[in-house]
Design a protein around this motif. Structure first.
Motif, mmCIF file in Angstrom:
data_model
loop_
_atom_site.group_PDB
_atom_site.id
_atom_site.type_symbol
_atom_site.label_atom_id
_atom_site.label_comp_id
_atom_site.label_asym_id
_atom_site.label_seq_id
_atom_site.Cartn_x
_atom_site.Cartn_y
_atom_site.Cartn_z
ATOM 1 N N ALA A 118 42.086 21.494 19.875
ATOM 2 C CA ALA A 118 40.732 20.923 19.870
ATOM 3 C C ALA A 118 39.654 21.893 20.341
ATOM 4 O O ALA A 118 38.527 21.474 20.610
ATOM 5 C CB ALA A 118 40.676 19.627 20.680
ATOM 6 N N ALA A 119 39.962 23.176 20.441
ATOM 7 C CA ALA A 119 38.911 24.161 20.706
ATOM 8 C C ALA A 119 38.026 24.309 19.472
ATOM 9 O O ALA A 119 38.467 24.085 18.340
ATOM 10 C CB ALA A 119 39.530 25.509 21.068
ATOM 11 N N ILE A 120 36.757 24.671 19.695
ATOM 12 C CA ILE A 120 35.824 24.885 18.586
ATOM 13 C C ILE A 120 35.200 26.271 18.753
ATOM 14 O O ILE A 120 34.520 26.542 19.742
ATOM 15 C CB ILE A 120 34.724 23.808 18.553
ATOM 16 N N ILE A 121 35.447 27.127 17.784
ATOM 17 C CA ILE A 121 34.969 28.505 17.821
ATOM 18 C C ILE A 121 33.988 28.720 16.674
ATOM 19 O O ILE A 121 34.322 28.475 15.508
ATOM 20 C CB ILE A 121 36.138 29.513 17.673
ATOM 21 N N GLY A 122 32.759 29.132 17.009
ATOM 22 C CA GLY A 122 31.787 29.474 15.974
ATOM 23 C C GLY A 122 30.775 28.402 15.652
ATOM 24 O O GLY A 122 30.020 28.536 14.685
ATOM 25 N N GLY A 123 30.715 27.331 16.448
ATOM 26 C CA GLY A 123 29.712 26.293 16.212
ATOM 27 C C GLY A 123 28.298 26.802 16.424
ATOM 28 O O GLY A 123 28.064 27.846 17.032
ATOM 29 N N ASP A 124 27.324 26.067 15.898
ATOM 30 C CA ASP A 124 25.916 26.457 16.033
ATOM 31 C C ASP A 124 25.498 26.501 17.498
ATOM 32 O O ASP A 124 25.967 25.699 18.316
ATOM 33 C CB ASP A 124 25.018 25.467 15.299
#
Length: 264
Positions: A59-65
């Motif tokens: 559930a990590a998020i890499i590269g979001g705005d």
């Protein structure tokens, strides 16, 4: 090695040795290097370059705005991760805010669950960020620094090499190389144990200690102390500390403060 439930953008480049877990989303022209592992429900968004042997936790998020009210989503920016980084569960790393820019991590960093790197953050190598560390935009961190859980950092500050920073601290000023920091913008001394463990000789540690005393314990203000220190030659490690302090960000430098437990 790509789970059938994963959603992969056609422009993504994924090394055949990478392991893409269940329900992963790779949404955009990502480049995922050899022997990377992306665990269940993680999201790789946009222009993300991931070095070999990097692990992205669940559930990590890499590269979001960026969380920047003035940001335009069509701006072309991204995230670059070096080799061997470990990014644990629910970490968020946002892409840069200016066209052509990148949020960057070097090699061998370990970000524990819930850590957050805002846009335009730059990390060196072999840093450890414990759970729920929050770094705002445009922060630069050196290498071999440990940041305790829940510590928070204002935008545009610098954190040096071989630092140790107390959990739940709050910092809006620069933390120089080799220092131990705690509470609110306070230095408590040098990271003596860390320097010893990292192989600094007794002579190097003594020179760094002497520089620290000259800069922060002499009774002079910081600009006066820097001028005094520049009047003599110093070993390389001590000179690094002097150069860092002599060129602060606009936020200034954390200081040693004397006082009782009730102070700020």
């Amino acid at each position: 090695m790509i789970h059938p439930t994963a959603l992969i953008h056609p422009a993504a480049e994924i090394d055949p040795t990478a392991d893409i877990g269940p329900y992963v989303i790779v949404d955009g022209p990502a480049k995922i290097g050899p022997n990377c592992r992306i665990e269940a429900h993680a999201q790789i968004v946009g222009r993300v370059e991931m070095g070999a042997k990097t692990v992205i936790g669940r559930a990590a998020i890499i590269g979001g705005d960026p969380q920047d009210l003035g940001f335009k989503p069509e701006t072309e920016t991204g995230v670059i991760l070096g080799v061997g980084n470990v990014i644990r569960e629910h970490v968020t790393i946002h892409r840069a805010s200016k066209a052509g820019g990148f949020t960057r991590l070097g090699d061998g960093n370990f970000l524990m669950a819930g850590a957050h790197l805002a846009h335009d953050v730059v990390l060196g190598d072999k840093n450890i960020l414990a759970n729920a560390c929050l770094l705002a935009g445009h922060i630069t961190v050196g290498s071999n620094t440990f940041i305790g859980g829940g510590a928070v950092f204002h935008q545009f500050i610098r954190i040096g090499d071989y630092c140790v920073i107390q959990g739940n601290g709050s910092f809006g000023k620069d933390i120089p190389h080799f220092c131990a920091a705690h509470r609110i913008n306070r230095l408590m001394g040098l990271n003596v144990i860390g320097l010893r463990r990292q192989g600094f000789s007794s002579e190097q540690r003594a020179a760094i200690k002497e520089m620290f005393k000259c800069l922060f314990l002499s009774g002079e203000n910081l600009s006066q102390a820097v001028a005094t220190a520049r009047q003599q030659e110093w070993p390389v490690a001590a000179q690094r500390l002097l150069d860092f302090v002599a060129m602060p960000s606009k936020r200034g430098i954390c200081a040693v403060r004397q006082g009782g437990a009730g102070e700020e």
